[in-house]
Design a protein around this motif. Structure first.
Motif, PDB file in Angstrom:
ATOM      1  N   ILE A 106       0.839  -1.200   0.000  1.00 20.64           N
ATOM      2  CA  ILE A 106       0.000   0.000   0.000  1.00 20.64           C
ATOM      3  C   ILE A 106       0.874   1.250   0.000  1.00 20.64           C
ATOM      4  O   ILE A 106       0.617   2.215  -0.728  1.00 20.64           O
ATOM      5  N   ALA A 107       1.914   1.243   0.810  1.00 20.81           N
ATOM      6  CA  ALA A 107       2.833   2.394   0.868  1.00 20.81           C
ATOM      7  C   ALA A 107       3.483   2.635  -0.493  1.00 20.81           C
ATOM      8  O   ALA A 107       3.625   3.787  -0.935  1.00 20.81           O
ATOM      9  N   LYS A 108       3.862   1.566  -1.166  1.00 13.91           N
ATOM     10  CA  LYS A 108       4.494   1.695  -2.486  1.00 13.91           C
ATOM     11  C   LYS A 108       3.512   2.257  -3.501  1.00 13.91           C
ATOM     12  O   LYS A 108       3.861   3.118  -4.325  1.00 13.91           O
ATOM     13  N   ALA A 109       2.257   1.775  -3.461  1.00  8.22           N
ATOM     14  CA  ALA A 109       1.237   2.238  -4.405  1.00  8.22           C
ATOM     15  C   ALA A 109       0.905   3.714  -4.182  1.00  8.22           C
ATOM     16  O   ALA A 109       0.790   4.487  -5.139  1.00  8.22           O
ATOM     17  N   VAL A 110       0.744   4.117  -2.928  1.00  9.61           N
ATOM     18  CA  VAL A 110       0.437   5.516  -2.622  1.00  9.61           C
ATOM     19  C   VAL A 110       1.605   6.419  -3.025  1.00  9.61           C
ATOM     20  O   VAL A 110       1.407   7.504  -3.570  1.00  9.61           O
TER      21      VAL A 110
END
Length: 217
Positions: A99-103
């Motif tokens: 999720i952190a990578k996508a955001v």
């Protein structure tokens, strides 16, 4: 030789001497002019540099934090209902980095979470400036500040930095508290053998979201 010729000759001689003196002084003035140009040049470059809108960057960072925190919270709540805290830990272990990578990719920022008592020694360990901010948050909390209101924003060396404190909620205590079930303890040992993120009480400062943006690109 008459007086008129003598006077003309003296005038020509004095004029020639004056021209030589001016030519001799000219090289001394040239470096001075160059020095003045160099002093003006940085001012012109600074004027041409784009101004940093820290308020706008802070709003971008808050939006990124909400995206990461909101998405992760939703998935953890669903996992908690489906299989309890053990299932939630598995989701946090795999989904939180994704999720952190996508955001980060969506917002054009570097978004992460750090803590002085990190669970993940690779991704959750704060660097020097992040540690300083976390310690400042702790000091403000000790002085009576609400951890939910603590945030920090600055621009340093062409880099925008933002941190938002993460308070420990009641639901977090199932995996981060002082009285963990044997099943949770076993799962923590499996997933995070170097875990430091336990022993919290509700309202404690558990860590912070971090947002970084390179302003030189």
């Amino acid at each position: 030789m008459n007086k008129y010729v003598v006077m003309v000759s003296l005038a020509v001689l004095l004029s020639a001497c004056g021209e030589k003196a001016e030519k001799a002084e000219a090289p001394a003035e040239a470096p001075k002019a160059a020095e003045q140009a160099q002093q003006v040049a940085p001012t012109a470059q600074q004027a041409a540099a784009p101004a940093v809108d820290q308020a706008a960057l802070t709003e971008e960072a808050k939006s990124a934090v909400q995206a990461l925190g909101g998405t992760l919270k939703g998935e953890l709540e669903a996992a908690m209902k489906a299989g309890g805290p053990v299932e939630a830990m598995s989701i946090c272990n795999t989904r939180a980095p994704e999720i952190a990578k996508a955001v980060s990719a969506e917002k054009g920022l570097q978004v992460s979470r750090v803590s002085l008592k990190n669970r993940n020694p690779v991704m959750g360990k704060p660097n020097e400036w992040q540690t300083a901010v976390l310690n400042d948050f702790e000091a403000k909390k000790a002085a009576g500040a609400d951890p939910a209101t603590l945030a920090h924003a600055e621009v340093v060396g062409g880099e925008f930095r933002f941190m938002k404190a993460i308070p420990t909620a009641e639901v977090c205590l199932k995996c981060h508290g002082t009285d963990l079930s044997p099943a949770v303890t076993a799962k923590l040992t499996e997933l995070y053998p170097e875990d430091k993120a336990t022993g919290y009480n509700a309202g404690d400062l558990r860590g912070a979201f971090v947002v970084v943006k390179n302003l030189t690109q």
